[in-house]
Structure formats: structure tokens, C-alpha cells
Design an enzyme around this catalytic site. Sequence first.
Site, PDB file in Angstrom:
ATOM      1  N   HIS A 110       0.848  -1.193   0.000  1.00  0.00           N
ATOM      2  CA  HIS A 110       0.000   0.000   0.000  1.00  0.00           C
ATOM      3  C   HIS A 110       0.887   1.248   0.000  1.00  0.00           C
ATOM      4  O   HIS A 110       2.100   1.168   0.212  1.00  0.00           O
ATOM      5  CB  HIS A 110      -0.938   0.009   1.217  1.00  0.00           C
ATOM      6  CG  HIS A 110      -0.227  -0.040   2.523  1.00  0.00           C
ATOM      7  ND1 HIS A 110      -0.230  -1.146   3.346  1.00  0.00           N
ATOM      8  CD2 HIS A 110       0.539   0.876   3.145  1.00  0.00           C
ATOM      9  CE1 HIS A 110       0.501  -0.901   4.402  1.00  0.00           C
ATOM     10  NE2 HIS A 110       0.982   0.327   4.312  1.00  0.00           N
TER      11      HIS A 110
HETATM   12  C1  T46 Z   1       2.428   0.735   7.016  1.00  0.00           C
HETATM   13  C2  T46 Z   1       3.267  -0.462   7.254  1.00  0.00           C
HETATM   14  C3  T46 Z   1       4.736  -0.151   7.395  1.00  0.00           C
HETATM   15  C4  T46 Z   1      -4.757  -0.200  13.359  1.00  0.00           C
HETATM   16  O1  T46 Z   1      -5.913  -0.426  13.782  1.00  0.00           O
HETATM   17  N1  T46 Z   1      -4.034   0.861  13.841  1.00  0.00           N
HETATM   18  C5  T46 Z   1      -2.772   1.148  13.388  1.00  0.00           C
HETATM   19  O2  T46 Z   1      -2.155   2.116  13.855  1.00  0.00           O
HETATM   20  C6  T46 Z   1      -2.214   0.313  12.364  1.00  0.00           C
HETATM   21  C7  T46 Z   1      -0.818   0.601  11.816  1.00  0.00           C
HETATM   22  C8  T46 Z   1      -2.943  -0.744  11.894  1.00  0.00           C
HETATM   23  N2  T46 Z   1      -4.194  -1.002  12.388  1.00  0.00           N
HETATM   24  C9  T46 Z   1      -4.955  -2.176  11.898  1.00  0.00           C
HETATM   25  C10 T46 Z   1      -5.408  -2.064  10.449  1.00  0.00           C
HETATM   26  C11 T46 Z   1      -5.524  -3.517  10.012  1.00  0.00           C
HETATM   27  O3  T46 Z   1      -6.775  -4.035  10.375  1.00  0.00           O
HETATM   28  O4  T46 Z   1      -4.091  -3.327  11.917  1.00  0.00           O
HETATM   29  C12 T46 Z   1      -4.443  -4.220  10.869  1.00  0.00           C
HETATM   30  C13 T46 Z   1      -3.235  -4.632  10.060  1.00  0.00           C
HETATM   31  O5  T46 Z   1      -2.755  -3.503   9.299  1.00  0.00           O
HETATM   32  P1  T46 Z   1      -2.073  -3.652   7.874  1.00  0.00           P
HETATM   33  O6  T46 Z   1      -2.611  -4.840   7.169  1.00  0.00           O
HETATM   34  O7  T46 Z   1      -2.183  -2.315   7.184  1.00  0.00           O
HETATM   35  O8  T46 Z   1      -0.556  -3.947   8.268  1.00  0.00           O
HETATM   36  P2  T46 Z   1       0.743  -3.833   7.350  1.00  0.00           P
HETATM   37  O9  T46 Z   1       1.831  -4.504   8.081  1.00  0.00           O
HETATM   38  O10 T46 Z   1       0.474  -4.276   5.958  1.00  0.00           O
HETATM   39  O11 T46 Z   1       1.055  -2.245   7.283  1.00  0.00           O
HETATM   40  C14 T46 Z   1       1.451  -1.551   8.444  1.00  0.00           C
HETATM   41  C15 T46 Z   1       0.697  -0.216   8.558  1.00  0.00           C
HETATM   42  O12 T46 Z   1      -0.719  -0.484   8.565  1.00  0.00           O
HETATM   43  C16 T46 Z   1       0.997   0.690   7.385  1.00  0.00           C
HETATM   44  O13 T46 Z   1       0.511   2.002   7.640  1.00  0.00           O
HETATM   45  O14 T46 Z   1       2.883   1.687   6.362  1.00  0.00           O
HETATM   46  O15 T46 Z   1       2.855  -1.259   8.382  1.00  0.00           O
END
Ligand code: T46
Length: 138
Positions: A51
Site C-alpha cells: 500500500h
Molecule cells: C504501514 C506499514 C509499514 C490499526 O488499527 N491501527 C494502526 O495504527 C495500524 C498501523 C494498523 N491497524 C490495523 C489495520 C488492520 O486491520 O491493523 C491491521 C493490520 O494492518 P495492515 O494490514 O495495514 O498492516 P501492514 O503490516 O500491511 O502495514 C502496516 C501499517 O498499517 C501501514 O501504515 O505503512 O505497516
Amino acid sequence: MIEPRFVNIKTVETPGKGKLSFFEGIHDIPFEIKRVYYITGVPQNMERGAHAHHELDQLLICPNGEIEITLDNGQERADVILSSPDKGLLVEKMIWHDMKWLKKESILLVVASDYYDENDYIRSYDEFISICKMENKE
Ligand code: T46
């Protein structure tokens, strides 16, 4: 190739007791820190990310283990390996990023310039490319 932007994180040896690393918003990194999160327990070779953010700027650090970060600005890419508490990678707005856990037990520590907002995510690569093209025309 994109030129990755690194931040050297001040790290002091505490002899016989390990190391201590620290940085401050604005003073050491180019934004105010509004949120900190960290990702743990990821199996080896697992990929996350895929993303970009409309507005969010972030600093990524791997204080333990080894994680590969791929950056993509819509035209060029760069692969960066993070594996040290004294090296941070700036991932600014409108950079598509993927993270790959090269070693198990690796930790990804992230400091962010804003609070969590799902509306700030661009999770479709096609949409990301169209926004990049529109911004380049302006
Ligand atoms: C990024 C990379 C480096 C929350 O509820 N609060 C938060 O502050 C964050 C970061 C995530 N979430 C929830 C949203 C999703 O339901 O945690 C779940 C997993 O998030 P995501 O699939 O986006 O995780 P990554 O590892 O793909 O990405 C994360 C960050 O979301 C993103 O901003 O830049 O790490």
C-alpha cells in the site's frame, strides 16, 4: 532507482548491558511523532504492506532481525534491508511499500506523523499509479 532516505539513530553502548537507541520528533526526524506501532511474530518470508499513504510520513526501524523493504514511487523502485537499531528508513507519503520478513523474530518498529486513518491508505496498485500520473501532470 529511488534514493532511499535514511536516519542515523543515536545509539549508545551501555557496557555489558547492551545498547540504547533514541530519537526525537522534529529534532532527529523530519516530522512530529503522533503514533508508534510495532509488528511482531511474523513468520520468515512473509510479506506485508502493499500500500501507499496519501499523507502519512513514517520512519521504519528493524531493531531486531532482518526485514527487506521495497519502495516504489510509481516510476522507480529500491530494495532496502533493515537489520540494525541505529538505522531508520523514511517512508514518505505516496511511496508504495512492501515489507518482507527475512528472519523470524524480526521486529518492525514504526513511528508515524499522524493518527491511524484507514482513509489515508491506497491499497490498490492501479489506483496508486493513476494518482502518481495525475500528480505528475499538475
Ligand atoms: C504501514 C506499514 C509499514 C490499526 O488499527 N491501527 C494502526 O495504527 C495500524 C498501523 C494498523 N491497524 C490495523 C489495520 C488492520 O486491520 O491493523 C491491521 C493490520 O494492518 P495492515 O494490514 O495495514 O498492516 P501492514 O503490516 O500491511 O502495514 C502496516 C501499517 O498499517 C501501514 O501504515 O505503512 O505497516
